[in-house]
Design an enzyme around this catalytic site. Structure first.
Site, PDB file in Angstrom:
ATOM      1  N   LYS A  76      -9.000   8.966  -6.992  1.00  0.00           N
ATOM      2  CA  LYS A  76      -9.995   8.521  -6.018  1.00  0.00           C
ATOM      3  C   LYS A  76     -10.747   9.708  -5.420  1.00  0.00           C
ATOM      4  O   LYS A  76     -11.965   9.656  -5.214  1.00  0.00           O
ATOM      5  CB  LYS A  76      -9.319   7.723  -4.900  1.00  0.00           C
ATOM      6  CG  LYS A  76      -8.812   6.345  -5.323  1.00  0.00           C
ATOM      7  CD  LYS A  76      -8.255   5.601  -4.121  1.00  0.00           C
ATOM      8  CE  LYS A  76      -7.825   4.199  -4.483  1.00  0.00           C
ATOM      9  NZ  LYS A  76      -7.322   3.453  -3.304  1.00  0.00           N
ATOM     10  N   GLY A 132       0.782  -2.428   0.838  1.00  0.00           N
ATOM     11  CA  GLY A 132      -0.142  -3.311   0.145  1.00  0.00           C
ATOM     12  C   GLY A 132       0.523  -4.213  -0.870  1.00  0.00           C
ATOM     13  O   GLY A 132       0.255  -5.424  -0.926  1.00  0.00           O
ATOM     14  N   ARG A 133       1.415  -3.665  -1.683  1.00  0.00           N
ATOM     15  CA  ARG A 133       2.045  -4.465  -2.742  1.00  0.00           C
ATOM     16  C   ARG A 133       3.126  -5.387  -2.203  1.00  0.00           C
ATOM     17  O   ARG A 133       3.689  -6.186  -2.954  1.00  0.00           O
ATOM     18  CB  ARG A 133       2.608  -3.538  -3.823  1.00  0.00           C
ATOM     19  CG  ARG A 133       3.574  -2.479  -3.317  1.00  0.00           C
ATOM     20  CD  ARG A 133       3.815  -1.398  -4.368  1.00  0.00           C
ATOM     21  NE  ARG A 133       4.611  -0.288  -3.869  1.00  0.00           N
ATOM     22  CZ  ARG A 133       4.121   0.742  -3.193  1.00  0.00           C
ATOM     23  NH1 ARG A 133       2.826   0.799  -2.903  1.00  0.00           N
ATOM     24  NH2 ARG A 133       4.905   1.735  -2.803  1.00  0.00           N
TER      25      ARG A 133
END
Length: 545
Positions: free
Chosen positions: A509, A264-265
């Site tokens: 989460k 993602g990054r």
């Protein structure tokens, strides 16, 4: 290799330099600036104000060789599954590779897939910019709202902010990431449902924060003139879950895929970068990719002492692991780069903020520092007091461009004067003798001088790296981003940790999923620790008022 023993060798070298100043290293080597200023295209990296010299660099090079750096670098570029905990390749570099026709993952050549998505992006951008894409009322789409989080938000948002001078006229872009409803509500007040294009960026199309915002945006659209049939005109997806995107109402032709070998990054080079291409133009996006690709070549081929990302990693490793410095500041002297420190916070701390090495054992040495920063000159009137006179030494990266996109009087000269002065001041400091001389010239008496002198001393000897660019354009920005990506990869090798997983974001989460129904159902007694239970009960009480 016993990494702990080799770190001890480096620490012994550092002990020999304990009482030496950076200034003395300039005295020892008249060619220091030439040796430690590295060039790349219209960019230079000046490492001469770091507390390193030939002996230290030789030791760091030897350490990197013992870590198998060259072999592991080849493994990354060739598609080996170096993300061992998730059994994935790490190939964000392939996304910007314009010269290779064959890079394989699990025996499959991924280059044709990458080119297909790039063509899809280019075609969509052409339709958007030509006005061919219209909303449910027939009006041209002129506002983009990207809904994502983490790498699906921060990377493209940072780039779009940095490349503001290249934005298309009469087009606006907004980014929504926070599940706090305020973020979405405030953004939607700036939007017209007839002319807004929503980009939902979620690989799985199940990311909780993103999908909560996406469904609320969809409801806003339906409540303000849209209908189920027109959702496909106003919503597109960056995802691989065609079943869920179809259920949402998104046209399959407007689903842009990316792959699990893109973290993602590291994903702004992929379809996640579509907002960049839409607001700046596809050609500008290609220039961004080109800058990243050229930095890849530099990192892949240059020897260590002439390799900017490796030298950056060496400096951080030397400052943090060997000399115990626990912070690192990134200070862009360019307003368009104001989100760059936040981007690097994620890139560095999510990648290498870990306490286990590759085999799962607990690390026995200090790893990644806390990364933070703010643009200059604002930062000079904020936390620079701590950087100059705090008890901890905080290494800094100073970044600036020689040319401004907005020349006005002597603003740029004033900006760059501050940029240069800060690195000089951090290295030189100000001695008691100099302070005394200044106070005497100012006419203070001895008692007044003695009362002030200690407060006005600057110890100096504080390491900085200077990155100077000709101008912040798409190519240079792409190179700058890739440079820090490769710095992170190199540090992962030196610390023997996996830079490409992020298990540390999962626990919170998981617990949030348990707490959510307890917040909704006030009749049930929460089942947590005493503090959390009490906070849940207080939320229940106040939410009823």
């Amino acid at each position: 290799m016993n990494i702990n023993e080799n770190i001890k060798v480096l620490q012994q070298i550092a002990e020999q330099y304990k009482n030496r100043s950076i200034l003395s290293l300039f005295d020892d080597d008249k060619n220091r600036v030439e040796k430690l200023t590295l060039s790349f295209e219209h960019m230079i990296g000046d490492f001469s104000k770091q507390k390193i010299d030939d002996e230290i660099l030789k030791a760091l090079e030897n350490f990197a060789e013992l870590c198998g750096f060259a072999q592991k670098r080849e493994q990354m570029f060739s598609g080996a599954k170096i993300n061992v905990t998730e059994k994935r390749a790490v190939l964000h570099t392939a996304l910007r590779n314009s010269t290779s026709d064959d890079i394989r993952v699990d025996g499959i050549n991924i280059i044709p897939e990458i080119k297909d998505v790039l063509r899809q992006m280019e075609n969509f951008c052409a339709k958007f910019h030509s006005g061919e894409l219209v909303g449910y009322s027939g009006k041209r789409l002129d506002t983009i709202v990207n809904i994502g989080i983490g790498g699906s938000d921060l990377g493209p948002k940072m780039v779009c902010t940095a490349l503001k001078p290249y934005h298309k006229k009469n087009t606006a872009i907004h980014f929504v990431s926070n599940v706090d409803s305020t973020h979405l509500v405030e953004t939607l007040t700036l939007c017209n449902p007839e002319t807004t294009l929503f980009i939902i960026a979620s690989k799985t199309f199940t990311t909780e924060e993103t999908m909560t915002n996406a469904h609320s945006a969809r409801m806003w659209f339906l409540n303000n003139g849209g209908n189920d049939e027109s959702v496909g005109k106003h919503f597109i997806a960056l995802s691989t879950n065609l079943k869920e995107t179809s259920a949402f109402g998104i046209n399959p032709d407007n689903v842009f895929r990316f792959w699990d070998w893109v973290g993602g990054r590291f994903s702004l080079w992929s379809a996640i970068g579509l907002p960049i291409a839409l607001i700046c133009g596809y050609d500008c996006f290609r220039e961004l990719l080109s800058g990243g690709e050229e930095m890849d070549k530099h990192f892949h081929t240059k020897e260590m002492r002439h390799n900017i990302p490796i030298m950056m990693a060496f400096c951080t490793f030397w400052n943090t692991t060997i000399n115990g410095m626990a912070n690192h500041a990134v200070l862009p002297y360019d307003e368009y780069l104001r989100l760059f420190p936040a981007f690097l916070q994620q890139l560095e701390m999510e990648s290498i903020g870990k306490f286990v090495v590759m085999n799962g054992n607990k690390v026995e040495y200090k790893t990644n520092p806390s990364v933070w920063g703010q643009p200059g000159t604002d930062s000079q009137h904020s936390f620079f007091q701590l950087i100059h006179q705090g008890t901890d030494i905080i290494p800094c990266d100073f970044i600036a461009a020689a040319q401004s996109h907005n020349p006005l009087g002597n603003h740029q000269q004033r900006l760059l004067a501050n940029f240069l002065a800060q690195t000089e001041a951090l290295m030189n400091g100000k001695s008691a003798a100099t302070v005394r001389e200044e106070l005497e010239k100012a006419g203070l008496n001895e008692k007044e001088i003695e009362g002030l002198i200690q407060h006005k001393i600057f110890e100096g000897n504080r390491p900085t790296t200077t990155i100077l660019c000709k101008k912040i354009d798409a190519f240079t920005l792409g190179a700058l981003i890739a440079m820090y990506e490769h710095k992170v990869f190199t540090l992962g090798i030196l610390w023997n940790i996996n830079s490409f997983d992020q298990w540390g974001v999962e626990l919170g989460k998981q617990l949030a999923k348990k707490i959510l129904p307890e917040l909704s159902n006030k009749a049930d007694e929460p089942q947590h620790d005493a503090s959390t239970n009490n906070l849940i009960r207080q939320i229940h009480a106040w939410s009823n008022e």
